[in-house]
Design an enzyme around this catalytic site. Structure first.
Site: not given
Ligand code: NAX
Length: 327
Positions: A157, A185
């Site tokens: 952000d 956020h």
């Molecule tokens: P993806 O869906 O591409 O990847 C998430 C990965 O996490 C998957 O490979 C899944 O198998 C794995 N996963 C799920 N549960 C798990 C667990 N209990 N233990 C280990 N692995 C697990 O998502 P991605 O685009 O990489 O985003 C990840 C997270 O970042 C999401 O929650 C998203 O909302 C968040 N974000 C946060 C941001 C921030 O500024 N704080 C910005 C970007 C993003 O939106």
């Protein structure tokens, strides 16, 4: 040579893929240290994580000490110095924010408990959304580790806000200082245009169109994630990964005098009327090596205070939704 052990959850996801190679390259912890990556994934995604690990090996980074894949949190977190909690469930169609909070909360209960058992001196950074409240859950389930060692990422952000100000004022991003994004956020975050400076001057002195701050700048930063999804068809990945690395670098490098960055850390209840314990994004001064202070000298107008109250109220209501998960 010292080795820094870094766990990344959700390592096979889009953010993980954008982040791991840069972590291994020496960019974050320096070329005088080695990095050992601990990749945690769900069992169904472990094969993809192993493929990524093969590619990391194939880069031949001289700073890489090793890369291992795990599907059990306690094993992945054993002895790590940093735990980057990225993996969580994305918001599905028709899902309310409170549904997402409830769906992802248990992940952070388990990971907090695993960190409690497996890691003695770790800095925990939560990226997986809703990141402030997920960080709160992990921290409450990890009582052996000081709360101040937990943070949630608002660096993206901040970086988005800096980019908008740089474009509007026609200067390089490096001339934008103290761009603090306060609070959650979420769309209630407050990108503080009154305390940010551009080329050493207050932003409202440089940008004469004051209406722009409220009507364009704040909504643009608050809704940038949704705008990326609308344009790209997928949520921010490389920019989020880059921001996570910035977050770590900002915490391990002492801040220059008078300079602060944004990160969500536990409120001590004494500053800016933010309730104690909330994971709230504040102006942070790094003391280096992960230690920090919250800057206490930011002036907030009545307008800014009202915005802080709104985002703080939202975090209080999120805390209420997950109260059964707070250990
Ligand atoms: P993806 O869906 O591409 O990847 C998430 C990965 O996490 C998957 O490979 C899944 O198998 C794995 N996963 C799920 N549960 C798990 C667990 N209990 N233990 C280990 N692995 C697990 O998502 P991605 O685009 O990489 O985003 C990840 C997270 O970042 C999401 O929650 C998203 O909302 C968040 N974000 C946060 C941001 C921030 O500024 N704080 C910005 C970007 C993003 O939106």
């Amino acid at each position: 040579m010292e080795t820094v052990h870094v766990a990344i959850t959700g390592a096979a996801g889009q953010i993980g893929y954008s982040m791991l190679f840069r972590l291994a390259s020496g960019e974050v912890f320096g070329h005088d240290k080695k990095v050992h990556l601990h990749l945690l994934e769900l069992p169904q995604a472990i094969k993809a994580a192993e493929g990524t690990a093969m590619e990391i090996d194939d880069c031949g980074f001289d700073t890489l000490a090793g890369v291992d894949c795990y599907d059990k949190a306690e094993e992945a977190f054993k002895g790590v110095n940093w735990a980057l909690l990225v993996g969580s469930m994305p918001r599905g169609p028709g899902m309310e924010r409170s549904d997402l909070i409830k769906a992802n909360g248990p992940i952070f209960v388990g990971q907090g408990q695993a960190l409690n058992k497996a890691a003695a001196d770790v800095r925990v950074v939560v990226v997986g959304n809703p990141c402030n409240t997920n960080a709160l859950i992990a921290q409450h389930n990890c009582r052996e580790i000081p709360a101040t060692q937990f943070s949630a990422m608002t660096a993206l952000d901040e970086n988005r806000a800096k980019a908008q100000l740089a474009k509007k004022s026609g200067v390089g991003v490096e001339h934008i200082k103290n761009m603090i994004v306060w609070g959650n956020h979420s769309t209630t975050m407050y990108p503080d245009y009154e305390n940010v400076s551009i080329n050493g001057k207050a932003a409202p002195e440089v940008i004469s169109d004051h209406n722009w701050f409220e009507s364009e700048f704040i909504p643009c930063v608050q809704k940038r994630g949704a705008a990326i999804i609308a344009a790209r068809g997928k949520s921010s990945a490389a920019s989020a990964a880059s921001a996570c690395l910035d977050h770590i670098k900002r915490f391990i490098t002492p801040s220059k005098p008078g300079e602060c960055f944004s990160a969500a850390v536990p409120s001590d209840g004494k500053l800016y009327d933010i309730p104690r314990g909330l994971m709230f994004s504040f102006p942070i001064k790094s003391l280096g090596q992960g230690k920090y202070e919250i800057a206490s000298d930011f002036n907030l107008s009545a307008n800014a205070q009202a915005k802080l109250k709104k985002t703080s109220d939202e975090l209080v209501s999120e805390r209420e939704v997950v109260k059964d998960l707070l250990g």
